[in-house]
Structures are given as structure tokens and as C-alpha cells.
Scaffold this motif. Structure first.
Motif, mmCIF file in Angstrom:
data_model
loop_
_atom_site.group_PDB
_atom_site.id
_atom_site.type_symbol
_atom_site.label_atom_id
_atom_site.label_comp_id
_atom_site.label_asym_id
_atom_site.label_seq_id
_atom_site.Cartn_x
_atom_site.Cartn_y
_atom_site.Cartn_z
ATOM 1 N N SER A 127 0.828 -1.201 0.000
ATOM 2 C CA SER A 127 0.000 0.000 0.000
ATOM 3 C C SER A 127 0.863 1.252 0.000
ATOM 4 C CB SER A 127 -0.921 0.001 1.221
ATOM 5 O OG SER A 127 -1.652 1.199 1.304
ATOM 6 N N GLN A 128 1.948 1.230 0.770
ATOM 7 C CA GLN A 128 2.869 2.369 0.788
ATOM 8 C C GLN A 128 3.539 2.534 -0.567
ATOM 9 O OE1 GLN A 128 5.782 2.284 3.928
ATOM 10 N NE2 GLN A 128 6.853 4.116 3.206
ATOM 11 N N ARG A 129 3.887 1.435 -1.202
ATOM 12 C CA ARG A 129 4.504 1.502 -2.527
ATOM 13 C C ARG A 129 3.566 2.192 -3.518
ATOM 14 N NH1 ARG A 129 8.528 -2.295 -3.814
ATOM 15 N NH2 ARG A 129 7.476 -3.858 -2.531
ATOM 16 N N GLN A 130 2.297 1.783 -3.487
ATOM 17 C CA GLN A 130 1.311 2.375 -4.392
ATOM 18 C C GLN A 130 1.107 3.863 -4.096
ATOM 19 O OE1 GLN A 130 -0.503 1.028 -6.913
ATOM 20 N NE2 GLN A 130 0.110 -1.124 -6.768
ATOM 21 N N ALA A 131 0.962 4.194 -2.815
ATOM 22 C CA ALA A 131 0.722 5.590 -2.418
ATOM 23 C C ALA A 131 1.904 6.477 -2.765
ATOM 24 C CB ALA A 131 0.422 5.651 -0.924
ATOM 25 N N MET B 190 4.083 6.006 -5.212
ATOM 26 C CA MET B 190 4.147 6.199 -6.650
ATOM 27 C C MET B 190 3.115 7.212 -7.128
ATOM 28 S SD MET B 190 6.089 5.195 -9.085
ATOM 29 C CE MET B 190 6.083 6.889 -9.641
ATOM 30 N N LYS B 191 1.919 7.179 -6.538
ATOM 31 C CA LYS B 191 0.888 8.157 -6.887
ATOM 32 C C LYS B 191 1.334 9.572 -6.523
ATOM 33 C CE LYS B 191 -3.094 5.060 -6.489
ATOM 34 N NZ LYS B 191 -4.338 4.759 -5.721
ATOM 35 N N ALA B 192 1.963 9.706 -5.338
ATOM 36 C CA ALA B 192 2.426 11.026 -4.897
ATOM 37 C C ALA B 192 3.552 11.534 -5.784
ATOM 38 C CB ALA B 192 2.884 10.955 -3.443
ATOM 39 N N VAL B 193 4.442 10.642 -6.193
ATOM 40 C CA VAL B 193 5.539 11.028 -7.087
ATOM 41 C C VAL B 193 4.979 11.472 -8.431
ATOM 42 C CG1 VAL B 193 7.537 10.170 -8.368
ATOM 43 C CG2 VAL B 193 7.266 9.577 -5.961
ATOM 44 N N ASN C 294 3.151 2.151 14.351
ATOM 45 C CA ASN C 294 1.744 2.560 14.292
ATOM 46 C C ASN C 294 1.187 2.592 12.868
ATOM 47 O OD1 ASN C 294 2.872 4.868 13.186
ATOM 48 N ND2 ASN C 294 1.976 6.280 14.683
ATOM 49 N N ASN C 295 2.017 2.211 11.878
ATOM 50 C CA ASN C 295 1.617 2.151 10.468
ATOM 51 C C ASN C 295 1.118 3.501 9.960
ATOM 52 O OD1 ASN C 295 1.362 0.645 8.032
ATOM 53 N ND2 ASN C 295 -0.845 0.480 8.353
ATOM 54 N N LYS C 296 1.782 4.577 10.382
ATOM 55 C CA LYS C 296 1.432 5.920 9.919
ATOM 56 C C LYS C 296 2.645 6.577 9.259
ATOM 57 C CE LYS C 296 -2.162 6.691 13.410
ATOM 58 N NZ LYS C 296 -3.308 6.766 12.477
ATOM 59 N N SER D 16 -5.186 8.146 4.159
ATOM 60 C CA SER D 16 -5.160 9.570 3.859
ATOM 61 C C SER D 16 -4.397 9.838 2.560
ATOM 62 C CB SER D 16 -4.502 10.348 5.002
ATOM 63 O OG SER D 16 -5.229 10.206 6.195
ATOM 64 N N LEU D 17 -4.642 11.009 1.993
ATOM 65 C CA LEU D 17 -3.925 11.406 0.787
ATOM 66 C C LEU D 17 -2.494 11.786 1.137
ATOM 67 C CD1 LEU D 17 -3.996 12.168 -2.258
ATOM 68 C CD2 LEU D 17 -4.665 14.484 -1.533
ATOM 69 N N ILE D 18 -1.519 11.185 0.451
ATOM 70 C CA ILE D 18 -0.114 11.515 0.664
ATOM 71 C C ILE D 18 0.213 12.745 -0.173
ATOM 72 C CG2 ILE D 18 2.265 10.700 0.512
ATOM 73 C CD1 ILE D 18 0.427 9.283 2.576
ATOM 74 N N ASP D 19 0.643 13.806 0.491
ATOM 75 C CA ASP D 19 0.915 15.058 -0.187
ATOM 76 C C ASP D 19 2.332 15.514 0.154
ATOM 77 O OD1 ASP D 19 0.530 17.326 -1.713
ATOM 78 O OD2 ASP D 19 -1.389 17.844 -0.790
#
Length: 227
Positions: free
Chosen positions: A54-58, A60-63, A139-141, A165-168
Motif C-alpha cells: 500500500s505504501q509503494r502504491q501511495a 508512486m501516486k504522490a511522485v 503505528n503504520n502511519k 489519507s492522501l499523501i501530499d
């Protein structure tokens, strides 16, 4: 002549043995501390836990959404588990303060002499743009820069952004190197362009707080972190 050389070698060996025997106790403890630290583990795409993927996907979307475009895709974006950071020159590992209250909860501080769950992070990094996300494994945040804070806690780092949440820009950093044991460098916040510093001059429960507050011209050991 050969006897004299042999005698000299024996004396040198005894001297070296004595020197090692009198090595300062703190040196041995430092070695033990480093030896016990988990090494960053590269997680191949598709093989990680749901949290890592999930972090990998998020990331890449933010990049892709950022002004800095890279050539990476989700299929090539590397992530590492069990990553710890310490301040250059000291055994002070970055810890996530789970028990701090209110708007200081999950604050990041370089204050631990050993590595446990609070000191472990997952890092995903685009090798082209160098944009990086950092997530606490405790805490996976995601780690965020608190741009809305003022005064001495302006741009404090906290592991407080939830998975959904949206990664910005507040959750994006530029890192010089991928996580590898012994690599040292700086961490720069995308949100304000400043480098993350360890507040060694703070006292009490704020000592060692991480803040994105240093311009490039003032980088020193407080702004240098080692994996």
C-alpha cells in the motif's frame, strides 16, 4: 639478526594485545549497539505485506502527482523494511514517541540508544526523483512535517498520517541515498525545502526533536543521518 626480528615481532604482538585489552569500555558497547541493529531489508515488488504494498502504491501516486517527474513505475519502486536512522556521530536512533499526548503524539526524536519497534520504519524511494515516504512500523502511519505548527515546534516531524489519507507534500522527503547500512546523508522536506535537523539544544522531553528547519548553507552533523 633473525632472532632479533623474531623477538621484536613478539614484543609488538604483546603490545597490541595489551592495547586491545585496555580499549575503552564505551567502544565495546558502541560496537554491540550497532551489531544489534536490524539491517534495512529490500522488499521485492508484490512480495511485501499489505502495508508495504500500500505504501509503494501511495508513494508512486504522490511522485506522479508532484512537480518532480520520475521514470519509476509501481512495478519498479523499491521499498525497504526494518530501516532505522541515527544521528551522525552518535548512537541516537530516531524514535516515534507513541505515548506523547495531543499534538505531540508520534513525534520523532533522535534519542534512543537501541533499536526496538518504535525505531523501525518502512522507506519507499523513487530512485529518479529521490522522493521518499517514511512510515512507522509501530503505528503504520506516515511521517509528516507539521507545517501548521509555530515557534520552536515549527515543521516538527510526526508519524501521524493514516494509511487511507492522501499523501501530499507534507509526507514527501528527498533523500540522497537508498537505505543501506553505513550510508549517511541528509533528509530534505518537500513541503518547505528545508533539511531535517536534530534539536540537540532542546531539553527535557523535546531534546532530539526532528524538525525540517535548516537551509542548505547551514547543514552540519545535526542534519546528517546514517542508516
Amino acid at each position: 639478526m633473525l632472532k632479533r626480528l623474531a623477538r621484536g615481532a613478539a614484543v609488538l604482538t604483546l603490545a597490541c594485545t595489551a592495547l586491545l585489552a585496555t580499549r575503552p569500555a564505551h567502544a565495546a558497547s558502541m560496537d554491540a549497539g550497532f551489531a544489534a541493529v536490524p539491517k534495512p531489508a529490500l522488499v521485492p515488488v508484490g512480495t511485501g505485506s499489505p502495508e508495504v504494498e500500500s505504501q509503494r502504491q501511495a508513494t508512486m501516486k504522490a511522485v506522479a502527482a508532484s512537480a518532480v517527474s520520475g521514470k519509476a513505475t509501481t512495478a519498479t519502486l523499491p521499498c525497504w523494511e526494518d530501516t532505522s536512522f541515527r544521528r551522525d556521530g552518535l548512537i541516537k536512533y530516531v524514535s516515534m514517541e507513541w505515548n506523547y499526548p495531543g499534538d505531540r503524539q508520534y513525534e520523532l526524536r533522535a534519542r534512543s540508544s537501541w533499536v526496538g519497534p518504535w525505531e523501525l520504519f518502512t522507506v519507499c524511494r523513487d530512485p529518479f526523483s529521490k522522493l521518499t515516504t517514511i512510515k512507522s512500523q509501530s503505528n503504520n502511519k506516515y511521517v509528516s512535517v507539521e507545517m501548521g505548527y509555530q515557534g520552536t515546534i515549527y515543521a516538527m516531524l510526526r508519524a501521524r498520517t493514516s494509511e487511507d489519507s492522501l499523501i501530499d507534500s507534507w509526507e514527501l522527503f528527498y533523500t540522497e541515498f537508498e537505505p543501506r547500512e553505513g550510508y549517511c546523508g541528509q533528509i530534505r522536506a518537500k513541503s518547505n525545502g528545508l533539511f531535517v535537523a536534530v534539536e540537540e539544544g532542546y531539553t527535557g522531553e523535546s531534546q532530539g526533536m526532528l524538525r525540517a528547519r535548516t537551509p542548505r548553507s547551514q547543514i552540519g552533523t545535526w542534519e546528517t543521518f546514517c542508516y
